[in-house]
Design an enzyme around this catalytic site. Structure first.
Site, mmCIF file in Angstrom:
data_model
loop_
_atom_site.group_PDB
_atom_site.id
_atom_site.type_symbol
_atom_site.label_atom_id
_atom_site.label_comp_id
_atom_site.label_asym_id
_atom_site.label_seq_id
_atom_site.Cartn_x
_atom_site.Cartn_y
_atom_site.Cartn_z
ATOM 1 N N ARG A 1 0.833 -1.205 0.000
ATOM 2 C CA ARG A 1 0.000 0.000 0.000
ATOM 3 C C ARG A 1 0.865 1.253 0.000
ATOM 4 O O ARG A 1 0.484 2.272 -0.584
ATOM 5 C CB ARG A 1 -0.923 0.009 1.233
ATOM 6 C CG ARG A 1 -2.141 -0.878 1.130
ATOM 7 C CD ARG A 1 -3.058 -0.508 -0.025
ATOM 8 N NE ARG A 1 -3.929 0.603 0.221
ATOM 9 C CZ ARG A 1 -5.247 0.530 0.273
ATOM 10 N NH1 ARG A 1 -5.865 -0.622 0.132
ATOM 11 N NH2 ARG A 1 -5.980 1.613 0.459
ATOM 12 N N ILE B 1 -8.612 4.392 0.721
ATOM 13 C CA ILE B 1 -8.059 5.286 1.737
ATOM 14 C C ILE B 1 -6.603 5.552 1.389
ATOM 15 O O ILE B 1 -5.804 4.614 1.271
ATOM 16 C CB ILE B 1 -8.185 4.662 3.138
ATOM 17 C CG1 ILE B 1 -9.672 4.507 3.511
ATOM 18 C CG2 ILE B 1 -7.465 5.521 4.175
ATOM 19 C CD1 ILE B 1 -9.907 3.760 4.810
ATOM 20 N N ASN C 1 -13.089 15.614 0.330
ATOM 21 C CA ASN C 1 -13.855 14.379 0.195
ATOM 22 C C ASN C 1 -15.316 14.658 0.538
ATOM 23 O O ASN C 1 -15.623 15.626 1.231
ATOM 24 C CB ASN C 1 -13.294 13.316 1.155
ATOM 25 C CG ASN C 1 -13.992 11.974 1.012
ATOM 26 O OD1 ASN C 1 -14.226 11.498 -0.097
ATOM 27 N ND2 ASN C 1 -14.323 11.348 2.130
ATOM 28 N N THR C 2 -16.200 13.795 0.045
ATOM 29 C CA THR C 2 -17.607 13.853 0.459
ATOM 30 C C THR C 2 -17.932 12.577 1.223
ATOM 31 O O THR C 2 -17.364 11.516 0.964
ATOM 32 C CB THR C 2 -18.557 13.964 -0.750
ATOM 33 O OG1 THR C 2 -18.398 12.798 -1.579
ATOM 34 C CG2 THR C 2 -18.277 15.205 -1.566
ATOM 35 N N HIS C 3 -18.850 12.693 2.168
ATOM 36 C CA HIS C 3 -19.258 11.527 2.965
ATOM 37 C C HIS C 3 -20.774 11.554 3.123
ATOM 38 O O HIS C 3 -21.347 12.613 3.427
ATOM 39 C CB HIS C 3 -18.583 11.572 4.341
ATOM 40 C CG HIS C 3 -18.959 10.406 5.201
ATOM 41 N ND1 HIS C 3 -18.482 9.133 4.967
ATOM 42 C CD2 HIS C 3 -19.791 10.310 6.282
ATOM 43 C CE1 HIS C 3 -19.005 8.306 5.871
ATOM 44 N NE2 HIS C 3 -19.793 8.997 6.672
ATOM 45 N N ASP D 1 -7.872 14.155 6.396
ATOM 46 C CA ASP D 1 -6.657 14.062 7.203
ATOM 47 C C ASP D 1 -6.286 12.589 7.338
ATOM 48 O O ASP D 1 -6.786 11.749 6.577
ATOM 49 C CB ASP D 1 -6.822 14.769 8.558
ATOM 50 C CG ASP D 1 -7.870 14.117 9.447
ATOM 51 O OD1 ASP D 1 -8.386 13.027 9.084
ATOM 52 O OD2 ASP D 1 -8.178 14.677 10.506
ATOM 53 N N GLY E 1 -7.069 10.415 9.521
ATOM 54 C CA GLY E 1 -8.108 9.548 10.065
ATOM 55 C C GLY E 1 -9.135 9.179 9.012
ATOM 56 O O GLY E 1 -9.030 9.568 7.841
ATOM 57 N N ASP F 1 -12.607 9.885 7.772
ATOM 58 C CA ASP F 1 -13.714 10.851 7.832
ATOM 59 C C ASP F 1 -13.620 11.753 9.065
ATOM 60 O O ASP F 1 -14.638 12.128 9.660
ATOM 61 C CB ASP F 1 -15.081 10.138 7.799
ATOM 62 C CG ASP F 1 -15.254 9.303 6.539
ATOM 63 O OD1 ASP F 1 -14.818 9.758 5.468
ATOM 64 O OD2 ASP F 1 -15.810 8.201 6.618
#
Length: 207
Positions: free
Chosen positions: A72, A99, A114-116, A148, A150, A152
């Protein structure tokens, strides 16, 4: 003022990408009027509709499949370099389902959006819509935030509220959230690009 350079990352159908492209095309003055232009589209897999949308619009594309790299970390480094090659002012995750790692965050932190599909900090993670339904929430929605290290957890830029209807299933609710999400993302990206912004702790202020 020159339009901000956007690199958009996709994993699937690219509807958020299309919403951005349409908004930029229809803005008075085009990219300069909107404040931004999409200079490249990246993906984590080949042969997806999101890449086709980019190619149809004449936008350069790049693909970094995780399985093409030994780890990764190697994938993250490759994605970072492929993105950086287009010198973006902002990077937009538009349904990008991977991620990213430390190298990417180190390079693009404070510029990666980002969108969540939930009202963070409630219901983070991969199943935000399902989790809100299971919890019995009466409202949910979507969040546009900076990424960041983490999951979300980055500073919130804007949120849109969606009421949960009785007897609604996950697919129907997610579809209604996506409609709000597309509009919110386009609005946020345009305002960030046109006006600039600052991040102080968890607070994002658009100038």
């Amino acid at each position: 003022m020159a339009a901000s350079r956007l690199v958009v990352l996709v994993s699937g159908s690219g509807t958020n990408l299309q919403a951005l492209l349409d908004a930029i095309d229809s803005a008075p003055g085009g990219p300069e009027g909107f404040g931004a232009e999409v200079v490249a589209v990246g993906a984590d897999r080949e042969n997806i509709v999101g890449l086709e949308r980019a190619e149809k619009a004449g936008i350069p594309t790049f693909v970094c499949p995780v399985k093409a790299y030994g780890s990764r970390e190697e994938w993250d480094a490759a994605l970072t370099e492929a993105t950086a090659a287009h010198a973006p002012d902002l990077v937009v995750s538009a349904g990008f389902m991977k991620i990213v790692g430390k190298a990417f965050i180190d390079r693009f932190g404070g510029r990666f959006i980002n969108t969540h599909p939930a009202l963070l900090p409630a219901f983070p993670g991969a199943h935000g819509v399902r989790d809100a339904l299971a919890y019995g929430a009466k409202v949910t929605g979507c969040t546009v935030h900076f990424v960041d290290s983490g999951v979300d957890t980055g500073p919130i830029i804007a949120q849109g509220v969606v009421e949960i209807r009785d007897e609604e299933d996950e697919a129907a609710l997610h579809e209604r959230i996506k409609e709000v999400e597309r509009t919110l993302l386009v609005d946020v990206v345009g305002r960030l690009a046109r006006h600039g912004y600052r991040i102080e702790g968890r607070k994002v202020t658009i100038q």
